[in-house]
Design a protein around this motif. Structure first.
Motif, PDB file in Angstrom:
ATOM      1  N   THR A  44      -5.006 -13.691  10.765  1.00  0.00           N
ATOM      2  CA  THR A  44      -6.340 -13.096  10.862  1.00  0.00           C
ATOM      3  C   THR A  44      -7.392 -13.813  10.026  1.00  0.00           C
ATOM      4  OG1 THR A  44      -5.750 -11.535   9.118  1.00  0.00           O
ATOM      5  CG2 THR A  44      -5.508 -10.772  11.382  1.00  0.00           C
ATOM      6  N   HIS A 102     -13.421 -22.230  17.388  1.00  0.00           N
ATOM      7  CA  HIS A 102     -13.195 -20.778  17.487  1.00  0.00           C
ATOM      8  C   HIS A 102     -11.750 -20.388  17.177  1.00  0.00           C
ATOM      9  CE1 HIS A 102     -17.173 -19.935  18.466  1.00  0.00           C
ATOM     10  NE2 HIS A 102     -17.116 -19.770  19.765  1.00  0.00           N
ATOM     11  N   ASP A 106     -12.210 -16.713  11.726  1.00  0.00           N
ATOM     12  CA  ASP A 106     -11.947 -15.278  11.779  1.00  0.00           C
ATOM     13  C   ASP A 106     -13.187 -14.591  12.359  1.00  0.00           C
ATOM     14  OD1 ASP A 106     -13.793 -15.341   9.688  1.00  0.00           O
ATOM     15  OD2 ASP A 106     -12.325 -14.871   8.147  1.00  0.00           O
ATOM     16  N   ASP A 107     -13.155 -13.270  12.487  1.00  0.00           N
ATOM     17  CA  ASP A 107     -14.254 -12.547  13.122  1.00  0.00           C
ATOM     18  C   ASP A 107     -15.593 -12.749  12.405  1.00  0.00           C
ATOM     19  OD1 ASP A 107     -12.473 -11.585  14.991  1.00  0.00           O
ATOM     20  OD2 ASP A 107     -12.133  -9.689  13.938  1.00  0.00           O
ATOM     21  N   TYR A 108     -15.578 -12.684  11.093  1.00  0.00           N
ATOM     22  CA  TYR A 108     -16.803 -12.837  10.307  1.00  0.00           C
ATOM     23  C   TYR A 108     -17.420 -14.219  10.517  1.00  0.00           C
ATOM     24  CZ  TYR A 108     -19.700 -13.609   6.140  1.00  0.00           C
ATOM     25  OH  TYR A 108     -20.723 -13.936   5.291  1.00  0.00           O
ATOM     26  N   ARG A 110     -16.835 -16.349  12.923  1.00  0.00           N
ATOM     27  CA  ARG A 110     -17.201 -16.538  14.327  1.00  0.00           C
ATOM     28  C   ARG A 110     -18.550 -15.877  14.598  1.00  0.00           C
ATOM     29  NH1 ARG A 110     -12.881 -14.295  16.781  1.00  0.00           N
ATOM     30  NH2 ARG A 110     -11.642 -16.094  16.209  1.00  0.00           N
ATOM     31  N   PHE A 111     -18.787 -14.713  13.988  1.00  0.00           N
ATOM     32  CA  PHE A 111     -20.054 -13.996  14.125  1.00  0.00           C
ATOM     33  C   PHE A 111     -21.205 -14.869  13.631  1.00  0.00           C
ATOM     34  CE2 PHE A 111     -23.228 -10.906  12.550  1.00  0.00           C
ATOM     35  CZ  PHE A 111     -23.353 -10.080  13.652  1.00  0.00           C
ATOM     36  N   MET A 164     -20.062  -3.839  11.873  1.00  0.00           N
ATOM     37  CA  MET A 164     -19.065  -3.726  12.940  1.00  0.00           C
ATOM     38  C   MET A 164     -18.556  -2.292  13.072  1.00  0.00           C
ATOM     39  SD  MET A 164     -18.732  -6.593  14.487  1.00  0.00           S
ATOM     40  CE  MET A 164     -20.492  -6.738  14.280  1.00  0.00           C
TER      41      MET A 164
END
Length: 169
Positions: A44, A102, A106-108, A110-111, A164
């Motif tokens: 993650t 990508h 991680d999500d952060y 990538r945002f 989020m």
């Protein structure tokens, strides 16, 4: 084995001693890491993904740092999950590791990489609020929200997680 004293020759028995060759610390770390993360889908955090792909390719951290044009200690901090990765550096690292950017993020991250301003604005508009109303709703100053949307400042990881959580309600 033998030894000569004067005219006499003495023989010593030869013993075969077996021992396991000591393993490199690098490989034991690699084995532990591979057991913890058998595939990149189970990871993650960006730092662990960087480490996974570097181990897969058999590249040392100093070589990645040199290719990316950063200090070796800076790269080590990247693998220890720095919260933010500079765009140009992560692109070079992805190029060396032969993966898409990508896949590393991680999500952060990538945002941020995909344009935090547009995404924050989209979330705000989905609530049908002005910048002032939305800033008050999420508990930040209106100027801070404006800077996030204009991508003048990067949103913190804590604020991202809160955003989020709010947007998923």
């Amino acid at each position: 084995m033998w030894k000569q004293k004067g005219r006499k020759i003495f023989f010593a028995p030869l013993y075969v001693i077996r021992f396991e060759y000591p393993r490199s610390r690098y490989y034991s770390k690699l084995e532990r890491f591979k057991r913890q993360y058998p595939t990149p889908d189970t990871i993650t955090y960006t730092g662990d993904k960087l480490k996974y792909y570097r181990y897969e390719r058999g590249i040392q951290s100093k070589d990645v740092a040199a290719f990316a044009g950063i200090d070796r200690d800076t790269y080590r901090s990247y693998e220890k999950d720095t919260t933010y990765y500079r765009r140009e550096v992560i692109e070079k690292i992805a190029q060396l590791l032969d993966v898409e950017v990508h896949e590393l993020l991680d999500d952060y991250n990538r945002f941020i990489y995909d344009g935090q301003g547009k995404k924050i604005k989209m979330i705000r508009k989905s609530f049908g609020m002005t910048q002032y109303e939305f800033a008050e709703y999420i508990g930040v100053l209106p100027g801070t929200l404006k800077q996030w949307e204009q991508e003048r400042t990067r949103i913190s990881k804590k604020a991202f997680l809160m955003l989020m959580e709010i947007s998923n309600k």
